[in-house]
Scaffold this active site. Structure first.
Site, PDB file in Angstrom:
ATOM      1  N   HIS A   1      -2.300 -11.211  11.876  1.00  0.00           N
ATOM      2  CA  HIS A   1      -1.903  -9.878  11.424  1.00  0.00           C
ATOM      3  C   HIS A   1      -1.759  -9.036  12.696  1.00  0.00           C
ATOM      4  O   HIS A   1      -2.669  -8.993  13.520  1.00  0.00           O
ATOM      5  CB  HIS A   1      -2.962  -9.277  10.504  1.00  0.00           C
ATOM      6  CG  HIS A   1      -2.758  -7.817  10.261  1.00  0.00           C
ATOM      7  ND1 HIS A   1      -1.567  -7.328   9.766  1.00  0.00           N
ATOM      8  CD2 HIS A   1      -3.542  -6.736  10.480  1.00  0.00           C
ATOM      9  CE1 HIS A   1      -1.654  -6.010   9.680  1.00  0.00           C
ATOM     10  NE2 HIS A   1      -2.833  -5.629  10.113  1.00  0.00           N
TER      11      HIS A   1
ATOM     12  N   CYS B   1      -3.536  -4.108   4.486  1.00  0.00           N
ATOM     13  CA  CYS B   1      -2.682  -5.136   5.087  1.00  0.00           C
ATOM     14  C   CYS B   1      -3.046  -6.546   4.633  1.00  0.00           C
ATOM     15  O   CYS B   1      -2.389  -7.512   5.022  1.00  0.00           O
ATOM     16  CB  CYS B   1      -2.723  -5.039   6.610  1.00  0.00           C
ATOM     17  SG  CYS B   1      -2.138  -3.449   7.205  1.00  0.00           S
TER      18      CYS B   1
ATOM     19  N   GLU C   1       0.849  -1.190   0.000  1.00  0.00           N
ATOM     20  CA  GLU C   1       0.000   0.000   0.000  1.00  0.00           C
ATOM     21  C   GLU C   1       0.891   1.249   0.000  1.00  0.00           C
ATOM     22  O   GLU C   1       0.463   2.329   0.352  1.00  0.00           O
ATOM     23  CB  GLU C   1      -0.947  -0.009   1.202  1.00  0.00           C
ATOM     24  CG  GLU C   1      -0.266  -0.103   2.548  1.00  0.00           C
ATOM     25  CD  GLU C   1      -1.274  -0.093   3.702  1.00  0.00           C
ATOM     26  OE1 GLU C   1      -1.749   0.999   4.034  1.00  0.00           O
ATOM     27  OE2 GLU C   1      -1.563  -1.172   4.260  1.00  0.00           O
TER      28      GLU C   1
END
Lengths: 85, 433
Positions: B242, B106, B74
């Site tokens: 994550h 993400c 990103e």
């Protein structure tokens, strides 16, 4: 809205706040108190919301409860969702 | 698989006391260090530096079978030209290779990984390999205005990092063997965090956390619908999440354990230490590296947990906006030996520790390249410490931008070269446990 049901949800949220934020236990919690001002970070806030959802057996997406500004608005949102609104 | 955690980091507690934030509250958030990108570093250098040890260790014939290069990010540097084109060039890969870039906050790393796995599984080109590179940097400036930026956006500076991971996907997996078809995915539109302008980030911390927790639950339930006899506690010896910051993962794990297994609080704590905390190790050294954070957690798990026998790892990936996935795979003792030979832990130890003064100078944009820069030349005086002079040999650095075209060089520092996959076993001796 029954006043009594609303007061019960308020009491529930208050006990959840005490559980997640032991520092404020016993302190008076008012409708216009913001969880941030009581010392809750975002992880704490999510925990308080989740405990309330579990106690009310609310099966909704958490994101539907985001955007509330203070304890009173959280109680209103929980009341509305638990009565199918 | 390999990880690159940058050339310099900042101690997070130092930053917190400098910003006069409440350090007691931050201790629960389990942050330690954050990688800070230097003026000589950009998403290309991060990606190449992660992938190069893997590619260099391949025999020429195998290297030429890399037919797909996906860069997941990103932090793009151009709306049209893909980062993969630069990475492909500096890795010296075959020209018979698909080059592309994937964006989904993400989740991008998982998106790239799953596409690569499916490319290999399809057998459209038998024996072909795919290289997946995740690379992200954050140059921390908040978009001004708007009530949605809650006070907890102050988490963003200490938690946001920079870093890259690289994974070679083939039909002969050594490090992590995916459970084919065992994927629970879940996505919907939500405006939680985003990068609405070229060099900044914005977000609503509450909404993002709520969405992360919703997705954690929904992806697992979908996984459970697709895979027989799955139990959140017993089916996975380890869990890799994550990890925006450790405290968030701890909260998510607690929520999932309470909901899926009705466990008691002290059981949950012990389970967190055993199954989740190995994956936090490296994440705590870099901060959130976005697209690759979930693989940093996976690498941390495989490097730091016990693998006396093959163990199944459950993986949860979340990207704002949002898309998410719960999937799994198996790692073996041999995979752990191979990954440890990459020396990730040692590389993280060897980075330059920034002082607050050095960090502040970098933050005010001293020498940093912003999006859309047309011409620029590296001023080495803006690179702190002895990063260029004493850094490892053969690391890629950004040297110049000429008419938007980025030019890089291999830095010839005095430091030792990083180990390559496949080196003799003696290389393991200095890997810190």
């Amino acid at each position: 809205m029954t006043e009594q049901r609303h007061a019960e949800i308020f009491a529930l949220v208050r006990s959840n706040i005490y559980e997640v934020l032991p520092d404020v236990e016993g302190r008076e919690i008012k409708s216009d108190d913001r969880l941030t001002d009581l010392g809750a970070n975002s992880v704490d806030r999510a925990e308080i919301v989740m405990l309330a959802m579990e106690a009310l057996s609310l099966h909704i997406q958490r994101v539907e409860l985001s955007g509330v500004k203070n304890v009173g608005e959280l109680v209103d949102a929980l009341y509305a969702k638990s009565h199918g609104q | 698989m390999n990880v690159f955690g940058g050339s310099a980091f900042l101690d997070v507690m130092q930053l917190i006391s400098h910003r006069r934030l409440d350090s007691a509250r931050f201790e629960n958030l389990l942050m330690r260090q954050k990688t800070v990108a230097l003026p000589c570093e950009d998403p290309v250098t991060f990606g190449v530096n992660a992938a190069k040890p893997i590619v260099d260790a391949l025999p020429e014939a195998e290297k030429d079978r890399i037919e797909l290069l996906i860069t997941c990010t990103e932090s793009g540097i151009d709306f049209g030209k893909s980062l993969s084109t630069y990475i492909h060039h500096y890795l010296g890969l075959s020209r018979n290779c698909r080059l592309l870039e994937i964006k989904n906050a993400c989740y991008s790393g998982t998106a790239g990984f799953q596409m690569a796995v499916n490319f290999v599984l399809s057998q459209a080109s038998p024996g072909a390999k795919a290289l997946v590179v995740t690379t992200d940097i954050s140059r921390f400036t908040v978009v001004e205005g708007g009530d949605a930026l809650t006070e907890d956006w102050s988490f963003a500076e200490p938690s946001s990092g920079a870093g890259a991971t690289a994974m070679l996907i083939s039909d002969t997996p050594h490090i992590f063997q995916v459970d084919v078809g065992a994927n629970g995915y879940y996505g919907h539109e939500v405006m939680d965090t985003c990068r609405p302008t070229a060099d900044s980030e914005a977000g609503d911390a509450d909404l993002s956390l709520m969405s992360y927790l919703d997705c954690c639950e929904q992806t697992f339930l979908e996984y459970q619908r697709r895979v027989a006899d799955v139990d959140y506690r017993d089916s996975f010896q380890y869990l890799a999440f994550h990890t925006p910051f450790g405290g968030m993962v701890k909260g998510a794990h607690r929520t999932m354990m309470r909901k899926m297994t009705k466990s008691r609080r002290d059981d949950i704590e012990a389970d967190f230490e055993r199954r989740v905390s190995p994956g936090l190790r490296y994440c705590q050294r870099t901060g959130n590296i976005m697209g690759g954070t979930v693989y940093l957690s996976l690498a941390g798990t495989i490097d730091n947990a016990r693998f006396d026998t093959a163990q199944r790892i459950g993986v949860f990936s979340y990207g704002s906006g949002c898309c998410s996935e719960f999937y799994s795979g198996v790692a073996t003792p041999e995979g752990q030996r191979r990954l440890r030979a990459m020396g990730i832990s040692r590389h993280l130890d060897d980075r330059h520790s920034l002082s607050i003064e050095e960090y502040e100078r970098l933050l005010t944009g001293n020498g940093a390249v912003s999006f859309g820069t047309r011409n620029w030349k590296l001023d080495e005086s803006h690179v702190p410490g002895q990063v260029l002079a004493s850094g490892p040999k053969g690391r890629l650095v950004l040297e110049r931008i000429h008419e938007f075209h980025r030019e890089y060089r291999w830095n010839q520092g005095a430091g030792t070269e990083l180990p390559r996959q496949g080196q003799p076993r003696t290389a393991y001796a200095w890997v810190k446990e």
